[in-house]
Motif scaffolding. Structure first.
Motif, mmCIF file in Angstrom:
data_model
loop_
_atom_site.group_PDB
_atom_site.id
_atom_site.type_symbol
_atom_site.label_atom_id
_atom_site.label_comp_id
_atom_site.label_asym_id
_atom_site.label_seq_id
_atom_site.Cartn_x
_atom_site.Cartn_y
_atom_site.Cartn_z
ATOM 1 N N ILE A 81 10.317 -15.310 -1.189
ATOM 2 C CA ILE A 81 11.244 -16.160 -1.942
ATOM 3 C C ILE A 81 11.028 -17.623 -1.598
ATOM 4 C CG2 ILE A 81 13.685 -16.678 -2.367
ATOM 5 C CD1 ILE A 81 14.238 -13.669 -1.871
ATOM 6 N N PHE A 82 10.788 -17.929 -0.317
ATOM 7 C CA PHE A 82 10.558 -19.308 0.106
ATOM 8 C C PHE A 82 9.315 -19.873 -0.573
ATOM 9 C CE2 PHE A 82 8.776 -22.483 3.050
ATOM 10 C CZ PHE A 82 9.858 -23.358 3.135
ATOM 11 N N SER A 83 8.234 -19.090 -0.611
ATOM 12 C CA SER A 83 6.996 -19.539 -1.264
ATOM 13 C C SER A 83 7.225 -19.802 -2.749
ATOM 14 C CB SER A 83 5.898 -18.487 -1.099
ATOM 15 O OG SER A 83 5.575 -18.332 0.255
ATOM 16 N N ALA A 84 7.971 -18.915 -3.388
ATOM 17 C CA ALA A 84 8.268 -19.096 -4.811
ATOM 18 C C ALA A 84 9.100 -20.360 -5.039
ATOM 19 C CB ALA A 84 8.997 -17.871 -5.361
ATOM 20 N N ASP A 124 14.977 -3.795 -3.985
ATOM 21 C CA ASP A 124 14.165 -5.007 -4.020
ATOM 22 C C ASP A 124 13.807 -5.345 -2.580
ATOM 23 O OD1 ASP A 124 13.058 -7.538 -4.302
ATOM 24 O OD2 ASP A 124 14.586 -8.216 -5.716
ATOM 25 N N ARG A 125 12.545 -5.309 -2.240
ATOM 26 C CA ARG A 125 12.093 -5.509 -0.861
ATOM 27 C C ARG A 125 11.458 -6.873 -0.628
ATOM 28 N NH1 ARG A 125 15.144 -2.043 1.225
ATOM 29 N NH2 ARG A 125 14.626 0.129 0.955
ATOM 30 N N ARG A 126 11.762 -7.846 -1.483
ATOM 31 C CA ARG A 126 11.207 -9.177 -1.239
ATOM 32 C C ARG A 126 11.702 -9.701 0.099
ATOM 33 N NH1 ARG A 126 12.784 -12.493 -6.386
ATOM 34 N NH2 ARG A 126 14.431 -10.956 -6.395
ATOM 35 N N THR A 127 10.843 -10.449 0.756
ATOM 36 C CA THR A 127 11.182 -11.023 2.053
ATOM 37 C C THR A 127 11.523 -12.496 1.884
ATOM 38 O OG1 THR A 127 8.902 -11.678 2.523
ATOM 39 C CG2 THR A 127 9.574 -9.445 3.206
ATOM 40 N N LYS A 150 19.251 -16.815 -2.020
ATOM 41 C CA LYS A 150 18.697 -15.842 -2.967
ATOM 42 C C LYS A 150 18.419 -14.506 -2.283
ATOM 43 C CE LYS A 150 16.974 -18.978 -6.405
ATOM 44 N NZ LYS A 150 15.902 -19.320 -7.318
ATOM 45 N N LEU A 151 17.970 -14.540 -1.042
ATOM 46 C CA LEU A 151 17.724 -13.308 -0.305
ATOM 47 C C LEU A 151 19.039 -12.567 -0.059
ATOM 48 C CD1 LEU A 151 15.608 -11.508 1.040
ATOM 49 C CD2 LEU A 151 15.915 -12.849 3.128
ATOM 50 N N GLN A 152 20.105 -13.308 0.217
ATOM 51 C CA GLN A 152 21.419 -12.693 0.424
ATOM 52 C C GLN A 152 21.866 -11.982 -0.858
ATOM 53 O OE1 GLN A 152 22.328 -12.589 3.409
ATOM 54 N NE2 GLN A 152 24.513 -12.376 3.582
ATOM 55 N N THR A 153 21.616 -12.609 -1.989
ATOM 56 C CA THR A 153 21.958 -12.003 -3.274
ATOM 57 C C THR A 153 21.138 -10.727 -3.497
ATOM 58 O OG1 THR A 153 22.503 -14.159 -4.191
ATOM 59 C CG2 THR A 153 22.036 -12.415 -5.768
ATOM 60 N N THR A 154 19.879 -10.755 -3.093
ATOM 61 C CA THR A 154 19.013 -9.586 -3.222
ATOM 62 C C THR A 154 19.549 -8.420 -2.400
ATOM 63 O OG1 THR A 154 17.081 -10.976 -3.613
ATOM 64 C CG2 THR A 154 16.657 -8.736 -2.849
ATOM 65 N N HIS A 155 19.928 -8.697 -1.150
ATOM 66 C CA HIS A 155 20.485 -7.641 -0.293
ATOM 67 C C HIS A 155 21.793 -7.115 -0.866
ATOM 68 C CE1 HIS A 155 17.408 -8.107 2.668
ATOM 69 N NE2 HIS A 155 17.811 -9.306 3.064
ATOM 70 N N SER A 205 8.940 -7.493 -8.789
ATOM 71 C CA SER A 205 10.316 -7.368 -8.342
ATOM 72 C C SER A 205 10.394 -7.029 -6.871
ATOM 73 C CB SER A 205 11.042 -6.289 -9.148
ATOM 74 O OG SER A 205 10.493 -5.026 -8.846
ATOM 75 N N GLY A 206 9.289 -6.616 -6.283
ATOM 76 C CA GLY A 206 9.316 -6.221 -4.887
ATOM 77 C C GLY A 206 10.039 -4.909 -4.688
ATOM 78 N N ALA A 207 10.292 -4.204 -5.773
ATOM 79 C CA ALA A 207 11.101 -2.997 -5.697
ATOM 80 C C ALA A 207 10.333 -1.796 -5.176
ATOM 81 C CB ALA A 207 11.689 -2.677 -7.063
ATOM 82 N N ASP A 208 9.062 -1.751 -5.411
ATOM 83 C CA ASP A 208 8.291 -0.596 -4.987
ATOM 84 C C ASP A 208 7.793 -0.773 -3.569
ATOM 85 O OD1 ASP A 208 6.865 -0.346 -8.260
ATOM 86 O OD2 ASP A 208 8.600 0.691 -7.435
#
Length: 129
Positions: free
Chosen positions: A48-51, A41-44, A21-26, A75-78
């Motif tokens: 994502i792992f916690s979610a 989207d700046r999620r780490t 999922k992180l790869q998709t985000t990048h 969204s982790g976008a800001d």
């Protein structure tokens, strides 16, 4: 079947899903590098792992429903330190590519760890004959 695998194996599985999922985000951030007013989207991985772990726990408890399917609401976008370009976009393609490469390496490491656990399990089964 979950009794067959240890909690460590399940955590590795969850980590693998989070890495994907992180790869998709990048990839999404890079794809939108030229989109005006796009906020990266700046999620780490930890986010994502916690979610994913919370989602797995709810599934295991039988409490999962469509009404509460979204665990991570932001969204982790800001990002306060994100520099905006003139078009309002804050994607730094070079940084995203570096994050993507790092995540790919961690994905491969996680996959090797899973393969090692499965191989150990297969060896134990073969020796039991």
């Amino acid at each position: 079947m979950s009794g067959l695998f240890s909690s460590g194996f399940l955590k590795l599985e969850t980590a693998l899903v989070a890495r994907e999922k992180l790869q998709t985000t990048h990839a999404s951030n890079i794809a939108n590098a030229d989109t005006p007013n796009y906020r990266a989207d700046r999620r780490t991985f930890d986010d994502i792992f916690s979610a994913e772990q919370a989602k797995r726990n709810r599934l295991d408890q039988g409490l999962f429903s469509k009404s509460n399917s979204t665990i991570f609401n932001g969204s982790g976008a800001d990002s306060a330190d994100a520099s905006l370009r003139l078009d309002g976009n804050n994607v730094d393609t070079q940084k995203e590519m570096a994050r993507m490469a790092e995540n790919q390496l961690m994905h491969e490491l996680t996959m090797r760890m899973i393969k090692g656990k499965i191989s150990s399990l297969a060896n134990a089964i073969k020796e039991g004959r």
